[in-house]
Design an enzyme around this catalytic site. Sequence first.
Site, PDB file in Angstrom:
ATOM      1  NE  ARG A 293      -7.346  -1.745   3.147  1.00  0.00           N
ATOM      2  CZ  ARG A 293      -6.199  -1.818   2.483  1.00  0.00           C
ATOM      3  NH1 ARG A 293      -5.053  -1.818   3.134  1.00  0.00           N
ATOM      4  NH2 ARG A 293      -6.175  -1.870   1.148  1.00  0.00           N
TER       5      ARG A 293
ATOM      6  N   GLY B  75       3.115   3.469   0.393  1.00  0.00           N
ATOM      7  CA  GLY B  75       1.969   3.675  -0.495  1.00  0.00           C
ATOM      8  C   GLY B  75       0.707   3.926   0.294  1.00  0.00           C
TER       9      GLY B  75
ATOM     10  CB  SER C  59      -1.884   1.780  -7.201  1.00  0.00           C
ATOM     11  OG  SER C  59      -1.990   1.488  -5.820  1.00  0.00           O
TER      12      SER C  59
ATOM     13  CB  SER D 239      -3.637  -5.196  -5.259  1.00  0.00           C
ATOM     14  OG  SER D 239      -2.344  -5.191  -5.802  1.00  0.00           O
TER      15      SER D 239
ATOM     16  CD  GLU E  39       1.187  -7.162  -0.153  1.00  0.00           C
ATOM     17  OE1 GLU E  39       1.397  -5.960   0.058  1.00  0.00           O
ATOM     18  OE2 GLU E  39       0.523  -7.864   0.632  1.00  0.00           O
TER      19      GLU E  39
ATOM     20  CG  HIS F 193       4.692  -2.253  -6.123  1.00  0.00           C
ATOM     21  ND1 HIS F 193       4.501  -3.576  -5.831  1.00  0.00           N
ATOM     22  CD2 HIS F 193       3.452  -1.733  -6.288  1.00  0.00           C
ATOM     23  CE1 HIS F 193       3.209  -3.857  -5.822  1.00  0.00           C
ATOM     24  NE2 HIS F 193       2.554  -2.753  -6.104  1.00  0.00           N
TER      25      HIS F 193
ATOM     26  CE  LYS G 281       7.424   0.876   1.850  1.00  0.00           C
ATOM     27  NZ  LYS G 281       6.096   0.297   1.727  1.00  0.00           N
TER      28      LYS G 281
HETATM   29  O1  LIG Z   1      -3.817  -1.342   0.051  1.00  0.00           O
HETATM   30  C1  LIG Z   1      -2.828  -1.942   0.462  1.00  0.00           C
HETATM   31  O2  LIG Z   1      -2.600  -2.128   1.672  1.00  0.00           O
HETATM   32  C2  LIG Z   1      -1.877  -2.452  -0.534  1.00  0.00           C
HETATM   33  C3  LIG Z   1      -2.264  -2.593  -1.844  1.00  0.00           C
HETATM   34  C4  LIG Z   1      -1.365  -3.132  -2.898  1.00  0.00           C
HETATM   35  O3  LIG Z   1      -0.944  -2.018  -3.667  1.00  0.00           O
HETATM   36  P1  LIG Z   1      -1.005  -1.998  -5.296  1.00  0.00           P
HETATM   37  O4  LIG Z   1      -2.420  -2.131  -5.703  1.00  0.00           O
HETATM   38  O5  LIG Z   1      -0.396  -0.680  -5.644  1.00  0.00           O
HETATM   39  O6  LIG Z   1      -0.187  -3.184  -5.753  1.00  0.00           O
HETATM   40  C5  LIG Z   1      -0.163  -3.852  -2.310  1.00  0.00           C
HETATM   41  O7  LIG Z   1       0.765  -4.160  -3.311  1.00  0.00           O
HETATM   42  C6  LIG Z   1       0.467  -3.017  -1.207  1.00  0.00           C
HETATM   43  O8  LIG Z   1       1.567  -3.694  -0.665  1.00  0.00           O
HETATM   44  C7  LIG Z   1      -0.520  -2.817  -0.069  1.00  0.00           C
HETATM   45  C1  LIG Z   2       3.853  -2.410  -2.599  1.00  0.00           C
HETATM   46  C2  LIG Z   2       4.090  -2.416  -1.282  1.00  0.00           C
HETATM   47  O1  LIG Z   2       3.942  -1.377  -0.422  1.00  0.00           O
HETATM   48  P1  LIG Z   2       3.147   0.014  -0.442  1.00  0.00           P
HETATM   49  O2  LIG Z   2       2.097  -0.125   0.598  1.00  0.00           O
HETATM   50  O3  LIG Z   2       4.188   1.029  -0.079  1.00  0.00           O
HETATM   51  O4  LIG Z   2       2.592   0.185  -1.839  1.00  0.00           O
HETATM   52  C3  LIG Z   2       4.564  -3.644  -0.601  1.00  0.00           C
HETATM   53  O5  LIG Z   2       4.591  -3.657   0.647  1.00  0.00           O
HETATM   54  O6  LIG Z   2       4.928  -4.643  -1.275  1.00  0.00           O
END
Ligand SMILES: O=C(O)C1=C[C@@H](OP(=O)(O)O)[C@@H](O)[C@H](O)C1
Ligand SMILES: C=C(OP(=O)(O)O)C(=O)O
Length: 421
Positions: free
Chosen positions: A28, A93, A164, A193, A308, A335, A405
Amino acid sequence: MSIWTAPLADGHIQATVDLPGSKSITNRALVLAALADGPSTITGTLRSRDTNLMLSALTELGIGVRVDPADPTTVSIEPRPLHAGEVFCGLAGTVMRFLPPVAALASGDVAFDGDPQARQRPLTTILDALRDLGVGVDGDSLPFVVHGTGSADGGTVTIDASGSSQFVSGLLLAAARFDNGITVRHVGAPVPSTPHIDMTVEMLATAGVVVDTSQPDTWRVPPSVIKAVDVAVEPDLSNAAAFLAAAAVTGGEVSIPRWPATTTQPGAQIADILAEMGCTVELFDGVLTVRGPERLTGISRNLRDIGELTPTIAAVCALADGESVLSGIAHLRGHETDRLSALATEINKLGGDVSETDDGLIIRPAPLHGGQWDSYADHRMATAGAIIGLVVPGVTVDDIETTSKTLPDFPGMWQQMVGHP
Ligand SMILES: O=C(O)C1=C[C@@H](OP(=O)(O)O)[C@@H](O)[C@H](O)C1
Ligand SMILES: C=C(OP(=O)(O)O)C(=O)O
């Protein structure tokens, strides 16, 4: 891809583990710095695959990136006009969902691709949202192309973000730079989340962008300048969770320094969960310490907000004395891999008794034995195997390198925690 023998703890683990920066805060901070009104410096930057991919992508689109040669976690960002380029998302992601709205502001085509497994991850929601906001996009999943024209209208868009939270965060991070800002309305099953959305809103506020959250499931960002701010990244609490789990399953004691007093990181909630399972948890002078009990109890929890953490929690549950019911996490099927299926398969391969439900897992106590734990290119699957391997002799984990990762040296840190070479 190597097979890693998980180190077996020969007693109660006693360790202090200092974690590198948070993936979620780092990526971010990098996006906001790239869109800001001047240069800024990020300290404590996580340098792992996901964050290095973000740095490479921003460089590719024209942003100035300077890494301090004396300290690679200090990164200076100089915003410059965004241009055409190719973005490689790996399996991140945060790269595949945060950068398409940024690409809409570039003066040319931005082509996105990623790992083979990344092509399975849901993206249509955010790509359709961009199309609704007047941006040209070809494709519904990786690979896809965003036709940037140097500016974008923005406006109001309705999405189903139940797959997500990153669909919402991605739109919000760049929203202030759209001509009319962006209002995101969510309609559908609950958004998972949500602490990660709070993190986005809080970091935007620090950069001078106020998100109106007065209506439920609605986020309104007016057009405005994103102010350059220097950010100090907190340690990654989701990765800390795996190390704290090591104390839980070995009846040992693990301390994490620099634990933030307040945070939007959902990883902080591991403390409550381990406490509910029988651990003693103490936060003193910025150090969080978890002491494991003689016997762990099972838990019944909705994990929607902290999805997560599921692989870590499931590994601890598989070693507990009672049944655990984990729910609210259907979105984990999108995920890094289908985590519900992967966890059930791998724990059951070691003699466990796990069933999948529509939105979670039921984990019953069963004596586990050694065997091969497959990672499915998923960093948190790999660390879950390492947790079980602490107390179950003969667990090997394939592709332990996949932990890079979000952690540059998981095997070294884990070995050091266990304490014998
Ligand atoms: O915005 C982020 O940094 C994240 C949001 C979440 O994603 P989801 O909402 O797809 O679970 C989390 O699981 C991911 O590891 C990181
Ligand atoms: C879901 C995860 O990662 P991403 O940011 O790739 O979605 C994670 O780190 O558990």
